[in-house]
Design a protein around this motif. Structure first.
Motif, PDB file in Angstrom:
ATOM      1  N   LEU A 111      40.896  31.069  42.833  1.00 62.69           N
ATOM      2  CA  LEU A 111      42.079  30.014  42.946  1.00 62.69           C
ATOM      3  C   LEU A 111      41.984  29.367  44.104  1.00 62.69           C
ATOM      4  CD1 LEU A 111      44.835  32.774  41.640  1.00 62.69           C
ATOM      5  CD2 LEU A 111      44.020  30.776  40.455  1.00 62.69           C
ATOM      6  N   THR A 112      41.822  29.548  45.263  1.00 60.77           N
ATOM      7  CA  THR A 112      41.491  28.974  46.525  1.00 60.77           C
ATOM      8  C   THR A 112      40.706  27.791  46.345  1.00 60.77           C
ATOM      9  OG1 THR A 112      42.139  31.027  47.659  1.00 60.77           O
ATOM     10  CG2 THR A 112      40.820  29.286  48.890  1.00 60.77           C
ATOM     11  N   GLN A 113      39.346  28.048  45.779  1.00 63.86           N
ATOM     12  CA  GLN A 113      38.511  27.045  45.361  1.00 63.86           C
ATOM     13  C   GLN A 113      39.225  25.852  44.582  1.00 63.86           C
ATOM     14  OE1 GLN A 113      34.633  27.869  44.020  1.00 63.86           O
ATOM     15  NE2 GLN A 113      34.115  29.240  45.497  1.00 63.86           N
ATOM     16  N   GLU A 114      39.613  26.465  43.676  1.00 64.32           N
ATOM     17  CA  GLU A 114      40.515  25.367  42.673  1.00 64.32           C
ATOM     18  C   GLU A 114      41.591  24.509  43.461  1.00 64.32           C
ATOM     19  OE1 GLU A 114      43.071  25.806  38.626  1.00 64.32           O
ATOM     20  OE2 GLU A 114      41.520  26.761  38.849  1.00 64.32           O
ATOM     21  N   ARG A 115      42.219  25.207  44.157  1.00 63.57           N
ATOM     22  CA  ARG A 115      43.382  24.573  45.034  1.00 63.57           C
ATOM     23  C   ARG A 115      42.737  23.662  45.933  1.00 63.57           C
ATOM     24  NH1 ARG A 115      45.806  24.918  49.631  1.00 63.57           N
ATOM     25  NH2 ARG A 115      44.499  27.049  50.316  1.00 63.57           N
ATOM     26  N   THR A 174      40.228  35.271  40.354  1.00 56.31           N
ATOM     27  CA  THR A 174      40.171  35.699  41.633  1.00 56.31           C
ATOM     28  C   THR A 174      40.752  35.090  42.523  1.00 56.31           C
ATOM     29  OG1 THR A 174      38.025  34.884  42.221  1.00 56.31           O
ATOM     30  CG2 THR A 174      38.003  36.787  40.951  1.00 56.31           C
ATOM     31  N   ASN A 175      41.293  35.466  43.501  1.00 57.74           N
ATOM     32  CA  ASN A 175      41.747  34.815  44.593  1.00 57.74           C
ATOM     33  C   ASN A 175      40.894  33.549  44.975  1.00 57.74           C
ATOM     34  OD1 ASN A 175      44.172  36.221  44.389  1.00 57.74           O
ATOM     35  ND2 ASN A 175      43.863  37.558  46.198  1.00 57.74           N
ATOM     36  N   ALA A 176      39.726  34.124  45.385  1.00 61.90           N
ATOM     37  CA  ALA A 176      38.825  33.094  45.807  1.00 61.90           C
ATOM     38  C   ALA A 176      38.570  31.756  44.910  1.00 61.90           C
ATOM     39  CB  ALA A 176      37.281  33.796  46.001  1.00 61.90           C
ATOM     40  N   ARG A 184      34.699  36.194  51.642  1.00 64.49           N
ATOM     41  CA  ARG A 184      35.793  36.434  50.536  1.00 64.49           C
ATOM     42  C   ARG A 184      36.849  35.515  50.274  1.00 64.49           C
ATOM     43  NH1 ARG A 184      34.994  40.746  53.910  1.00 64.49           N
ATOM     44  NH2 ARG A 184      36.793  40.236  54.981  1.00 64.49           N
ATOM     45  N   GLU A 185      37.319  34.862  51.191  1.00 63.30           N
ATOM     46  CA  GLU A 185      38.694  33.965  51.028  1.00 63.30           C
ATOM     47  C   GLU A 185      38.136  32.683  50.014  1.00 63.30           C
ATOM     48  OE1 GLU A 185      42.370  32.621  51.716  1.00 63.30           O
ATOM     49  OE2 GLU A 185      41.604  34.297  52.670  1.00 63.30           O
TER      50      GLU A 185
END
Length: 100
Positions: free
Chosen positions: A6-10, A2-4, A68-69
């Protein structure tokens, strides 16, 4: 993924100072959106949410957007116990580490 996620991983892959800056950017974007501000308008990070003009309802909108983000659950009391963007960013940074 999910986008979230991916955001966490980044974010987790960033050095601590850069991660804090990225989290601050995300938080500022969320607050500006709720406050109907342009993205280039100055928004102080050390002023209370309520002094910025937020109501409890608008603050919950920010909370939900950041959840969400980031794919994190944000305790509503954290927004009242950490009542500035600066303090919220520190809370989010810690929550990101704990959820790893």
């Amino acid at each position: 993924m999910t986008n979230a996620a991916l955001t966490q991983e980044r974010l987790r892959g960033l050095p601590p100072q850069e991660r804090a800056e990225a989290l601050e950017d995300l938080a500022l974007t969320a607050f500006r959106r709720v406050l109907l501000m342009d993205e280039d308008e100055e928004l102080p990070v050390d002023v209370s949410f309520f002094d910025l003009g937020l109501t409890s309802l608008r603050l919950m909108d920010v909370k939900q957007g950041l959840e969400r983000e980031l794919g994190l659950d944000i305790d509503a009391t954290a927004l009242f116990n950490q009542p500035t963007i600066e303090q919220l960013v520190a809370y989010l940074d810690n929550a990101l580490e704990v959820s790893a």
